[in-house]
Write an enzyme that holds these catalytic residues in place. Structure first.
Site, PDB file in Angstrom:
ATOM      1  CG  HIS A 279      13.202   2.953 -34.959  1.00  0.00           C
ATOM      2  ND1 HIS A 279      13.821   3.386 -36.120  1.00  0.00           N
ATOM      3  CD2 HIS A 279      13.886   3.542 -33.955  1.00  0.00           C
ATOM      4  CE1 HIS A 279      14.832   4.185 -35.803  1.00  0.00           C
ATOM      5  NE2 HIS A 279      14.870   4.302 -34.490  1.00  0.00           N
TER       6      HIS A 279
ATOM      7  NE  ARG B 247      15.969   7.858 -24.826  1.00  0.00           N
ATOM      8  CZ  ARG B 247      16.460   8.115 -26.027  1.00  0.00           C
ATOM      9  NH1 ARG B 247      17.461   7.395 -26.520  1.00  0.00           N
ATOM     10  NH2 ARG B 247      15.984   9.090 -26.758  1.00  0.00           N
TER      11      ARG B 247
ATOM     12  CG  HIS C 175      20.082   7.450 -38.255  1.00  0.00           C
ATOM     13  ND1 HIS C 175      19.313   7.915 -37.218  1.00  0.00           N
ATOM     14  CD2 HIS C 175      20.453   8.553 -38.951  1.00  0.00           C
ATOM     15  CE1 HIS C 175      19.231   9.238 -37.291  1.00  0.00           C
ATOM     16  NE2 HIS C 175      19.927   9.645 -38.328  1.00  0.00           N
TER      17      HIS C 175
ATOM     18  CG  HIS D 137      14.439   7.375 -38.905  1.00  0.00           C
ATOM     19  ND1 HIS D 137      15.557   7.523 -39.680  1.00  0.00           N
ATOM     20  CD2 HIS D 137      14.888   7.083 -37.660  1.00  0.00           C
ATOM     21  CE1 HIS D 137      16.629   7.349 -38.946  1.00  0.00           C
ATOM     22  NE2 HIS D 137      16.256   7.064 -37.711  1.00  0.00           N
TER      23      HIS D 137
ATOM     24  CG  ASP E 200      13.254   7.310 -34.184  1.00  0.00           C
ATOM     25  OD1 ASP E 200      13.889   6.722 -33.284  1.00  0.00           O
ATOM     26  OD2 ASP E 200      13.764   8.211 -34.876  1.00  0.00           O
TER      27      ASP E 200
ATOM     28  CG  HIS F  19      15.621  13.201 -25.550  1.00  0.00           C
ATOM     29  ND1 HIS F  19      16.811  12.591 -25.238  1.00  0.00           N
ATOM     30  CD2 HIS F  19      15.425  12.964 -26.879  1.00  0.00           C
ATOM     31  CE1 HIS F  19      17.329  12.015 -26.313  1.00  0.00           C
ATOM     32  NE2 HIS F  19      16.498  12.217 -27.324  1.00  0.00           N
TER      33      HIS F  19
HETATM   34  O1  DOR Z   1      16.145  11.934 -33.116  1.00  0.00           O
HETATM   35  C1  DOR Z   1      16.660  10.871 -32.838  1.00  0.00           C
HETATM   36  N1  DOR Z   1      16.672  10.421 -31.560  1.00  0.00           N
HETATM   37  N2  DOR Z   1      17.260  10.166 -33.786  1.00  0.00           N
HETATM   38  C2  DOR Z   1      18.023   9.095 -33.503  1.00  0.00           C
HETATM   39  O2  DOR Z   1      18.633   8.567 -34.394  1.00  0.00           O
HETATM   40  C3  DOR Z   1      18.195   8.645 -32.114  1.00  0.00           C
HETATM   41  C4  DOR Z   1      17.084   9.097 -31.269  1.00  0.00           C
HETATM   42  C5  DOR Z   1      17.406   8.963 -29.796  1.00  0.00           C
HETATM   43  O3  DOR Z   1      17.817   7.867 -29.392  1.00  0.00           O
HETATM   44  O4  DOR Z   1      17.241   9.920 -29.052  1.00  0.00           O
HETATM   45 ZN    ZN Z   2      15.810   5.847 -33.610  1.00  0.00          ZN
END
Ligand code: DOR
Ligand code: ZN
Length: 440
Positions: A60, A64, A175, A234, A305, A309
């Protein structure tokens, strides 16, 4: 035929740890030997006092690309993976544009080819209308379904999800959070702030454990009725685990992410929206609950996960800050630290991070140090104590929620397909990552 011998190390597998030399020829593990045998090889690497594990398979991640390469791209993301001992990642479809068709998958494959340090597999997304594309897609990890809003806005309704369970021929990964409860809770809790700056801890109340458990129950029922394979992404709370346990006989599986094993609501004070994530971090009791569930075999795999960002994006206020955090470089140190100090066993780590994901998703030739398996290997120094530092990370986002934390147990060498790609804190190899093959 180039051969490499990993000599005098201890090999970890799902049954435990044993003393062995590992012989690699080209991209395969060709044999393992008892210590002390005279084995010839082109290159001999001394692994005395080190642990040799199968490269981790992270089922997972969010790399990007396409669309948001300012947050992460395949070079930086796959460097982060191999620096963290992860040799295979499965990438999620919430890109810009989202990955919804065979054409989108092929375009993504073309984008990644020759640019990845680690191996990879891809997920396709679901938008309520693309079941025939999902069924046509070849060699994918599965289909990712968002039952709630998150990065990429790929939410689908319950009726559509029900249709997918009836008609699709791929593993469904969900999810699971209940959007109706999220909307109601948002209204209730935001009202309390009435123009004042919003405390990020509100996130854990808005997207509560009840709200996650409700959605988990909904999809578990669909899995039971349809007989279709469901994997819950998750899990973060005792309530979700309790629901999943009721549906184990229907073949429901689940994963936990490192942030739900390490961070809690108590950390908002220091980390603010940097730990805003969907589903949110929970109470300390739930964190303990996740470790208990791991120990009892109630959780099948650990997956990062990894959701990078930028620092600037995460510095914004609650409403603007996106959800998610980077994890590729810290998963293995977190797990090794738990082996060193929390009573986790190496065999559990291997099951959760290597063998488990390979079996669950049917990856061919990976997840074990066995004759004939791919030479995806991580060599670990269990005694190395190192502090996580933002400035030393490979992820493009350049920050970690664990900045300043010290973990004991770190990867020191990573091999992908028999090529040494990471050594002593540096990416030293080429972009040898390939798309994995899935059974079926
Ligand atoms: O916190 C998260 N960020 N949960 C998600 O389901 C997607 C992920 C993201 O792609 O930023
Ligand atoms: Zn995710």
């Amino acid at each position: 035929m180039a051969t490499i011998l990993l000599k005098d190390g201890q090999v970890g597998c799902g049954l435990g740890v044993y003393d062995a030399d590992v012989l690699i020829e080209d991209n395969k593990i060709v044999n393992t030997f008892d210590w002390g045998k005279e084995i010839k090889a082109d290159k001999v690497i001394d692994c005395k006092g080190k642990l040799i594990l199968p490269g981790l398979i992270d089922a997972h991640v969010h790399m990007r690309e396409p669309g948001q390469s300012y947050k992460e791209d395949w070079e930086t993301g796959s460097k982060a993976a191999v620096a963290g001992g992860i040799t295979t990642v499965f990438d999620m479809p919430n890109n810009q544009p989202p990955i919804l068709t065979v054409k989108d998958l092929d375009a993504k494959r073309a984008l990644i080819a020759d640019r990845s340090y680690c191996n990879y597999g891809l997920f396709i997304g679901f938008n309520g209308k693309n079941i025939s594309e999902i069924n046509k897609a070849k060699n994918i990890a599965g289909v990712k379904v968002y039952a709630a809003t998150s990065t990429g806005n790929m939410i689908v309704g319950g009726g559509d999800i029900e249709k997918l369970f009836k008609k699709c021929n791929k593993t469904i990964v969900v999810h699971a959070e209940d959007e109706v409860s999220i909307a109601e809770n948002t209204e209730t809790y935001l009202a309390e702030f009435d123009g004042r700056e919003i405390d990020p801890s509100i996130h854990s109340k808005i997207r509560s454990p009840e709200c996650a458990a409700k959605a988990v129950k909904f999809v578990c029922e669909l899995a039971k009725k349809s007989g279709h394979k469901l994997h819950v992404a998750h899990v973060s709370s005792d309530q979700e685990i309790a629901v999943i346990l009721e549906y184990r006989d229907s073949g429901v599986t689940c994963e936990v992410s490192p942030h739900h094993l390490l961070l809690s609501e108590d950390d908002y004070g220091q980390l603010n929206n940097f730990i805003k994530v969907n589903p949110p971090v929970r109470s300390r009791t739930n964190v303990f609950g996740m470790w208990k569930a791991l120990k009892f075999g109630e959780i099948d795999i650990v997956a990062t996960d990894h959701a990078p960002h930028t620092f600037v994006e995460k510095q914004q206020g609650y409403m603007q800050a996106p959800s998610g955090m980077p994890e590729l470089e810290t998963l293995l140190p977190i797990m090794l630290n738990a082996v060193n100090s929390e009573g986790l066993e190496v065999k559990e780590l291997v099951k959760l991070c290597c063998e488990g994901p390979a079996k669950l998703f049917g990856v061919k030739g990976k997840g074990q140090i066995e004759v004939g398996f791919d030479a995806d290997i991580v060599v670990v120094d269990m005694d190395m104590e190192r502090e996580v530092k933002n400035e030393e990370l490979f992820t493009k986002c350049g920050w970690s929620p664990y900045h300043g934390s010290v973990f004991k147990g770190w990867p020191i060498m990573t091999f992908v397909g028999g090529e040494l790609v990471f050594k002593g804190g540096k990416v030293v190899g080429k972009k040898v990552g390939k798309e994995v093959e899935f059974e079926g």
